[in-house]
Write a protein that holds these residues in place. Sequence first.
Motif, PDB file in Angstrom:
ATOM      1  N   MET A   1      -6.659  55.955  42.935  1.00 60.43           N
ATOM      2  CA  MET A   1      -7.377  57.150  43.275  1.00 60.43           C
ATOM      3  C   MET A   1      -8.070  56.988  44.639  1.00 60.43           C
ATOM      4  SD  MET A   1     -10.117  59.328  41.021  1.00 60.43           S
ATOM      5  CE  MET A   1      -9.093  59.363  39.584  1.00 60.43           C
ATOM      6  N   TYR A   2      -8.596  55.803  44.905  1.00 63.06           N
ATOM      7  CA  TYR A   2      -9.259  55.539  46.184  1.00 63.06           C
ATOM      8  C   TYR A   2      -8.288  55.721  47.341  1.00 63.06           C
ATOM      9  CZ  TYR A   2     -11.699  53.154  49.940  1.00 63.06           C
ATOM     10  OH  TYR A   2     -12.289  52.860  51.132  1.00 63.06           O
ATOM     11  N   ARG A   3      -7.069  55.238  47.157  1.00 62.45           N
ATOM     12  CA  ARG A   3      -6.075  55.352  48.238  1.00 62.45           C
ATOM     13  C   ARG A   3      -5.716  56.812  48.493  1.00 62.45           C
ATOM     14  NH1 ARG A   3      -3.339  50.148  46.369  1.00 62.45           N
ATOM     15  NH2 ARG A   3      -4.172  48.664  47.860  1.00 62.45           N
ATOM     16  N   GLU A   4      -5.640  57.610  47.418  1.00 61.13           N
ATOM     17  CA  GLU A   4      -5.377  59.037  47.596  1.00 61.13           C
ATOM     18  C   GLU A   4      -6.492  59.689  48.400  1.00 61.13           C
ATOM     19  OE1 GLU A   4      -3.851  61.503  44.255  1.00 61.13           O
ATOM     20  OE2 GLU A   4      -4.074  59.618  43.157  1.00 61.13           O
ATOM     21  N   ALA A   5      -7.731  59.365  48.036  1.00 60.56           N
ATOM     22  CA  ALA A   5      -8.887  59.914  48.745  1.00 60.56           C
ATOM     23  C   ALA A   5      -8.883  59.461  50.196  1.00 60.56           C
ATOM     24  CB  ALA A   5     -10.175  59.489  48.058  1.00 60.56           C
ATOM     25  N   GLU A   6      -8.551  58.213  50.417  1.00 58.87           N
ATOM     26  CA  GLU A   6      -8.515  57.666  51.773  1.00 58.87           C
ATOM     27  C   GLU A   6      -7.449  58.364  52.616  1.00 58.87           C
ATOM     28  OE1 GLU A   6      -7.415  53.497  52.239  1.00 58.87           O
ATOM     29  OE2 GLU A   6      -9.306  53.228  53.306  1.00 58.87           O
ATOM     30  N   GLY A   7      -6.364  58.789  51.958  1.00 61.49           N
ATOM     31  CA  GLY A   7      -5.311  59.511  52.669  1.00 61.49           C
ATOM     32  C   GLY A   7      -5.757  60.896  53.115  1.00 61.49           C
ATOM     33  N   ILE A   8      -6.715  61.448  52.412  1.00 65.06           N
ATOM     34  CA  ILE A   8      -7.252  62.765  52.773  1.00 65.06           C
ATOM     35  C   ILE A   8      -8.266  62.636  53.901  1.00 65.06           C
ATOM     36  CG2 ILE A   8      -8.611  64.717  51.929  1.00 65.06           C
ATOM     37  CD1 ILE A   8      -7.397  64.110  49.132  1.00 65.06           C
ATOM     38  N   SER A   9      -9.119  61.626  53.797  1.00 59.08           N
ATOM     39  CA  SER A   9     -10.165  61.424  54.799  1.00 59.08           C
ATOM     40  C   SER A   9     -10.600  59.966  54.775  1.00 59.08           C
ATOM     41  CB  SER A   9     -11.368  62.316  54.472  1.00 59.08           C
ATOM     42  OG  SER A   9     -12.463  62.016  55.308  1.00 59.08           O
ATOM     43  N   HIS A  10     -10.989  59.467  55.921  1.00 61.94           N
ATOM     44  CA  HIS A  10     -11.469  58.088  55.990  1.00 61.94           C
ATOM     45  C   HIS A  10     -12.960  58.000  55.695  1.00 61.94           C
ATOM     46  CE1 HIS A  10      -7.694  56.431  57.226  1.00 61.94           C
ATOM     47  NE2 HIS A  10      -7.569  57.366  58.151  1.00 61.94           N
ATOM     48  N   ASN A  11     -13.599  59.143  55.503  1.00 65.40           N
ATOM     49  CA  ASN A  11     -15.023  59.176  55.208  1.00 65.40           C
ATOM     50  C   ASN A  11     -15.205  59.286  53.686  1.00 65.40           C
ATOM     51  OD1 ASN A  11     -17.746  59.663  54.937  1.00 65.40           O
ATOM     52  ND2 ASN A  11     -17.846  61.117  56.637  1.00 65.40           N
ATOM     53  N   PHE A  12     -15.201  58.152  53.013  1.00 63.71           N
ATOM     54  CA  PHE A  12     -15.266  58.125  51.557  1.00 63.71           C
ATOM     55  C   PHE A  12     -16.560  58.750  51.030  1.00 63.71           C
ATOM     56  CE2 PHE A  12     -15.851  56.087  47.380  1.00 63.71           C
ATOM     57  CZ  PHE A  12     -14.679  56.501  46.783  1.00 63.71           C
ATOM     58  N   SER A  13     -17.656  58.532  51.731  1.00 64.91           N
ATOM     59  CA  SER A  13     -18.939  59.109  51.308  1.00 64.91           C
ATOM     60  C   SER A  13     -18.867  60.628  51.272  1.00 64.91           C
ATOM     61  CB  SER A  13     -20.063  58.677  52.248  1.00 64.91           C
ATOM     62  OG  SER A  13     -20.267  57.300  52.171  1.00 64.91           O
ATOM     63  N   GLU A  14     -18.204  61.207  52.237  1.00 68.84           N
ATOM     64  CA  GLU A  14     -18.069  62.666  52.288  1.00 68.84           C
ATOM     65  C   GLU A  14     -17.208  63.168  51.130  1.00 68.84           C
ATOM     66  OE1 GLU A  14     -18.983  66.389  53.490  1.00 68.84           O
ATOM     67  OE2 GLU A  14     -19.825  64.537  54.296  1.00 68.84           O
ATOM     68  N   ILE A  15     -16.169  62.431  50.808  1.00 66.44           N
ATOM     69  CA  ILE A  15     -15.307  62.804  49.680  1.00 66.44           C
ATOM     70  C   ILE A  15     -16.105  62.780  48.374  1.00 66.44           C
ATOM     71  CG2 ILE A  15     -13.336  62.055  48.278  1.00 66.44           C
ATOM     72  CD1 ILE A  15     -12.081  61.035  50.899  1.00 66.44           C
ATOM     73  N   VAL A  16     -16.888  61.733  48.177  1.00 63.99           N
ATOM     74  CA  VAL A  16     -17.707  61.625  46.970  1.00 63.99           C
ATOM     75  C   VAL A  16     -18.722  62.751  46.925  1.00 63.99           C
ATOM     76  CG1 VAL A  16     -19.403  60.195  45.760  1.00 63.99           C
ATOM     77  CG2 VAL A  16     -17.365  59.142  46.757  1.00 63.99           C
ATOM     78  N   LYS A  17     -19.343  63.044  48.041  1.00 61.68           N
ATOM     79  CA  LYS A  17     -20.335  64.119  48.120  1.00 61.68           C
ATOM     80  C   LYS A  17     -19.706  65.464  47.739  1.00 61.68           C
ATOM     81  CE  LYS A  17     -23.091  66.471  51.588  1.00 61.68           C
ATOM     82  NZ  LYS A  17     -23.445  66.505  52.999  1.00 61.68           N
ATOM     83  N   GLU A  18     -18.541  65.753  48.282  1.00 58.57           N
ATOM     84  CA  GLU A  18     -17.846  67.005  47.968  1.00 58.57           C
ATOM     85  C   GLU A  18     -17.449  67.067  46.485  1.00 58.57           C
ATOM     86  OE1 GLU A  18     -14.602  68.093  50.555  1.00 58.57           O
ATOM     87  OE2 GLU A  18     -15.694  67.297  52.287  1.00 58.57           O
ATOM     88  N   ALA A  19     -16.944  65.963  45.965  1.00 56.97           N
ATOM     89  CA  ALA A  19     -16.528  65.922  44.559  1.00 56.97           C
ATOM     90  C   ALA A  19     -17.724  66.131  43.634  1.00 56.97           C
ATOM     91  CB  ALA A  19     -15.841  64.594  44.252  1.00 56.97           C
ATOM     92  N   LEU A  20     -18.831  65.489  43.949  1.00 62.46           N
ATOM     93  CA  LEU A  20     -20.028  65.641  43.132  1.00 62.46           C
ATOM     94  C   LEU A  20     -20.552  67.066  43.195  1.00 62.46           C
ATOM     95  CD1 LEU A  20     -22.059  64.292  41.297  1.00 62.46           C
ATOM     96  CD2 LEU A  20     -23.299  63.521  43.325  1.00 62.46           C
ATOM     97  N   SER A  21     -20.527  67.651  44.358  1.00 63.67           N
ATOM     98  CA  SER A  21     -20.960  69.028  44.530  1.00 63.67           C
ATOM     99  C   SER A  21     -20.112  69.977  43.679  1.00 63.67           C
ATOM    100  CB  SER A  21     -20.869  69.420  46.004  1.00 63.67           C
ATOM    101  OG  SER A  21     -21.228  70.757  46.182  1.00 63.67           O
ATOM    102  N   GLU A  22     -18.804  69.799  43.709  1.00 67.73           N
ATOM    103  CA  GLU A  22     -17.898  70.629  42.900  1.00 67.73           C
ATOM    104  C   GLU A  22     -18.135  70.410  41.406  1.00 67.73           C
ATOM    105  OE1 GLU A  22     -15.705  73.089  43.699  1.00 67.73           O
ATOM    106  OE2 GLU A  22     -16.656  72.894  45.657  1.00 67.73           O
ATOM    107  N   HIS A  23     -18.349  69.176  41.020  1.00 62.62           N
ATOM    108  CA  HIS A  23     -18.598  68.865  39.614  1.00 62.62           C
ATOM    109  C   HIS A  23     -19.871  69.550  39.121  1.00 62.62           C
ATOM    110  CE1 HIS A  23     -18.680  66.581  35.899  1.00 62.62           C
ATOM    111  NE2 HIS A  23     -19.936  66.261  36.163  1.00 62.62           N
TER     112      HIS A  23
END
Length: 58
Positions: A1-23
Amino acid sequence: MYREAEGISHNFSEIVKEALSEHIKRKKIEKALSTTGAFKDLKETSVEYLDKMRKKNC
């Protein structure tokens, strides 16, 4: 899952922030929908009910 997220963006913190916001947004919607019809048998208006509750808790 981390590699998929990394493929979308190299800013992992931003991905987590967006996912948490949606959740959180989904959970708020679920909570609101779960109360649908909860007051259908109430014999007074919502304003009357709130006034009564305020007086009761004072």
